[in-house]
Motif scaffolding. Structure first.
Motif, mmCIF file in Angstrom:
data_model
loop_
_atom_site.group_PDB
_atom_site.id
_atom_site.type_symbol
_atom_site.label_atom_id
_atom_site.label_comp_id
_atom_site.label_asym_id
_atom_site.label_seq_id
_atom_site.Cartn_x
_atom_site.Cartn_y
_atom_site.Cartn_z
ATOM 1 N N ASN A 1 6.527 143.900 60.755
ATOM 2 C CA ASN A 1 7.339 143.407 59.631
ATOM 3 C C ASN A 1 7.713 141.938 59.824
ATOM 4 O O ASN A 1 8.859 141.533 59.584
ATOM 5 N N LEU A 2 6.726 141.157 60.257
ATOM 6 C CA LEU A 2 6.927 139.729 60.472
ATOM 7 C C LEU A 2 6.106 138.926 59.466
ATOM 8 O O LEU A 2 5.097 139.398 58.949
ATOM 9 N N LYS A 3 6.539 137.700 59.197
ATOM 10 C CA LYS A 3 5.825 136.833 58.280
ATOM 11 C C LYS A 3 4.783 136.015 59.048
ATOM 12 O O LYS A 3 5.090 135.379 60.062
ATOM 13 N N LEU A 4 3.559 136.068 58.551
ATOM 14 C CA LEU A 4 2.450 135.316 59.132
ATOM 15 C C LEU A 4 1.822 134.490 58.020
ATOM 16 O O LEU A 4 1.267 135.027 57.067
ATOM 17 N N CYS A 5 1.952 133.174 58.125
ATOM 18 C CA CYS A 5 1.501 132.260 57.073
ATOM 19 C C CYS A 5 0.466 131.304 57.648
ATOM 20 O O CYS A 5 0.602 130.835 58.777
ATOM 21 N N VAL A 6 -0.576 131.017 56.867
ATOM 22 C CA VAL A 6 -1.600 130.057 57.285
ATOM 23 C C VAL A 6 -1.262 128.699 56.676
ATOM 24 O O VAL A 6 -0.966 128.600 55.483
ATOM 25 N N TYR A 7 -1.319 127.667 57.503
ATOM 26 C CA TYR A 7 -0.956 126.321 57.042
ATOM 27 C C TYR A 7 -2.145 125.677 56.317
ATOM 28 O O TYR A 7 -2.890 124.868 56.879
ATOM 29 N N GLN B 1 14.059 136.070 52.064
ATOM 30 C CA GLN B 1 14.156 137.023 50.960
ATOM 31 C C GLN B 1 13.095 138.113 51.031
ATOM 32 O O GLN B 1 12.955 138.918 50.098
ATOM 33 N N ASN B 2 12.331 138.119 52.135
ATOM 34 C CA ASN B 2 11.283 139.121 52.353
ATOM 35 C C ASN B 2 10.282 139.162 51.201
ATOM 36 O O ASN B 2 9.873 140.223 50.727
ATOM 37 N N SER B 3 9.888 137.967 50.758
ATOM 38 C CA SER B 3 8.852 137.854 49.730
ATOM 39 C C SER B 3 7.536 137.438 50.388
ATOM 40 O O SER B 3 7.462 137.256 51.606
ATOM 41 N N GLU B 4 6.481 137.276 49.599
ATOM 42 C CA GLU B 4 5.167 136.944 50.151
ATOM 43 C C GLU B 4 5.115 135.478 50.569
ATOM 44 O O GLU B 4 5.659 134.606 49.887
ATOM 45 N N VAL B 5 4.445 135.212 51.674
ATOM 46 C CA VAL B 5 4.313 133.835 52.153
ATOM 47 C C VAL B 5 3.366 133.057 51.238
ATOM 48 O O VAL B 5 2.543 133.648 50.525
ATOM 49 N N PRO B 6 3.450 131.720 51.228
ATOM 50 C CA PRO B 6 2.616 130.919 50.314
ATOM 51 C C PRO B 6 1.118 131.058 50.544
ATOM 52 O O PRO B 6 0.336 131.009 49.599
ATOM 53 N N VAL B 7 0.714 131.196 51.813
ATOM 54 C CA VAL B 7 -0.702 131.414 52.145
ATOM 55 C C VAL B 7 -0.734 132.604 53.090
ATOM 56 O O VAL B 7 -0.286 132.518 54.229
ATOM 57 N N THR B 8 -1.244 133.718 52.607
ATOM 58 C CA THR B 8 -1.132 134.972 53.345
ATOM 59 C C THR B 8 -2.149 135.082 54.471
ATOM 60 O O THR B 8 -3.164 134.375 54.505
ATOM 61 N N ALA B 9 -1.880 136.013 55.378
ATOM 62 C CA ALA B 9 -2.841 136.310 56.440
ATOM 63 C C ALA B 9 -4.160 136.779 55.839
ATOM 64 O O ALA B 9 -5.237 136.466 56.363
ATOM 65 N N GLN B 10 -4.089 137.518 54.719
ATOM 66 C CA GLN B 10 -5.321 137.953 54.062
ATOM 67 C C GLN B 10 -6.110 136.759 53.539
ATOM 68 O O GLN B 10 -7.346 136.748 53.585
ATOM 69 N N ASP B 11 -5.407 135.733 53.055
ATOM 70 C CA ASP B 11 -6.087 134.495 52.673
ATOM 71 C C ASP B 11 -6.848 133.928 53.872
ATOM 72 O O ASP B 11 -7.982 133.450 53.737
ATOM 73 N N GLY B 12 -6.209 133.955 55.037
ATOM 74 C CA GLY B 12 -6.856 133.472 56.253
ATOM 75 C C GLY B 12 -8.060 134.310 56.633
ATOM 76 O O GLY B 12 -9.096 133.776 57.055
ATOM 77 N N VAL B 13 -7.946 135.623 56.486
ATOM 78 C CA VAL B 13 -9.078 136.522 56.749
ATOM 79 C C VAL B 13 -10.239 136.170 55.827
ATOM 80 O O VAL B 13 -11.398 136.088 56.254
#
Length: 347
Positions: free
Chosen positions: A114-120, A314-326
């Motif tokens: 339940n952690l936020k992982l964002c790609v820069y 606010q536990n919303s979606e990060v701007p660039v998701t881990a799935q975007d990175g995948v």
């Protein structure tokens, strides 16, 4: 306002230019410090922060909420996994990882904890790309037929950064500039049906790829992504042709150049391009053919950090998701396979 205490994993060009200024500007972040292995530089710019001697010192600091993984690409998987296992959110530079399997494992780990992982992928907030996005959203070109994005430079000299010019899993232009182009394409159009990749070494004494030409096959149009170190006279960075018209836009975002001059970002006029770099639209509106310059939207990497702040608080979606990175890694792996086999690779 809740403060997100944040640490960097390096304070070279990336930490100094792309991260620290925006973490300082945003009222919701508190820059705690950076891991510095040899040169101790961060306190010259930010006297109030810490210089950490080891990664473990950051991971064991319970006050730190977010870690920016801005180290060489080959280390991203190892360091991000440690950050997540320590219970901290992570912002990871491109290329996200070196393989699809690594990227998916990190995405799954972040979700399980339940952690936020964002790609820069900061280039989504470039002024030129935002303007291209707006032209497409307004359907100014009609049904798209073809698009071509370039990230070109003229720089035949090898980089002094050893990790960029030695053979390793993270080296080469495909995993350096390639993720910018690929992410922009996927941000606009989603995953293609198939990929063809042509990857070359063109600089004298280079041992890593430094020229790419990728073709993405979509249902009704084709997209080419190109990057080279031997383009003295640049192409338009963005060329789009549709059944109603065309849009051509030079690369014009000024943020990186301004940051390298130690200029500090703001929320007023930061990322405002010179008018001379406006894009050119030649299309048809309401039965009339028009040819006109299009005002460039303002760019600002602050919006990425602002989106990440709201995602964490606010536990919303990060701007660039881990799935975007995948997904970016899927294109990269397909391009490598295509180059090796000289075949189109279906996704």
């Amino acid at each position: 306002m809740k403060k997100i205490k944040t640490a960097l994993l390096s304070y070279g060009m990336s930490g100094k230019v792309f991260h620290a200024p925006f973490l300082q500007l945003h009222p919701g972040f508190e820059l705690v410090g950076s891991w510095e292995r040899s040169k101790k530089l961060i306190q010259n710019d930010y006297p109030e922060v810490k210089s950490f001697d080891t990664l473990d010192a950051i991971l064991q600091d319970d006050s730190i909420d977010l870690v920016v993984v801005n180290t060489p690409v080959a280390t991203h998987y190892e360091y991000t996994k440690k950050v997540l296992e320590a219970g901290k959110h992570a912002l990871v530079e491109k290329a996200f990882t070196t393989t699809v399997a690594e990227a998916q494992e990190l995405a799954d780990l972040a979700k399980s904890k339940n952690l936020k992982l964002c790609v820069y992928q900061n280039r989504r907030w470039d002024s030129d790309f935002k303007t291209v996005q707006k032209v497409l959203q307004e359907n100014a070109l009609g049904e798209l037929v073809e698009a071509e994005f370039h990230f070109d430079r003229y720089n035949p000299i090898l980089s002094p950064k050893v990790h960029k010019e030695t053979v390793n899993e993270g080296a080469g232009i495909l995993k350096d500039l390639g993720p910018h182009l690929i992410d922009q394409a996927l941000c606009l159009f989603g995953l293609p049906k198939a990929v063809f990749g042509d990857i070359r070494i063109t600089r004298e004494n280079s041992v890593v790829d430094d020229w790419i030409d990728l073709t993405l096959f979509y249902q009704n149009f084709r997209m080419r992504l190109k990057a080279s170190f031997f383009v003295r006279e640049p192409h338009p960075a963005f060329t789009l042709h549709g059944k109603k018209g065309s849009f051509l836009k030079p690369r014009g975002d000024i943020q990186e150049d301004e940051l390298k001059l130690d200029k500090k970002p703001n929320l007023e006029d930061w990322g405002t391009e010179p008018e001379a770099l406006q894009g050119f639209l030649h299309t048809e509106k309401e039965g009339n053919v028009i040819r006109e310059k299009i005002p460039t939207l303002q760019g600002n990497y602050y919006d990425l950090f602002d989106g990440l702040y709201h995602a964490i608080t606010q536990n919303s979606e990060v701007p660039v998701t881990a799935q975007d990175g995948v997904n970016v890694m899927r294109i990269i792996e397909a391009a490598i396979e295509s180059n090796a086999t000289q075949k189109v690779i279906n996704l």
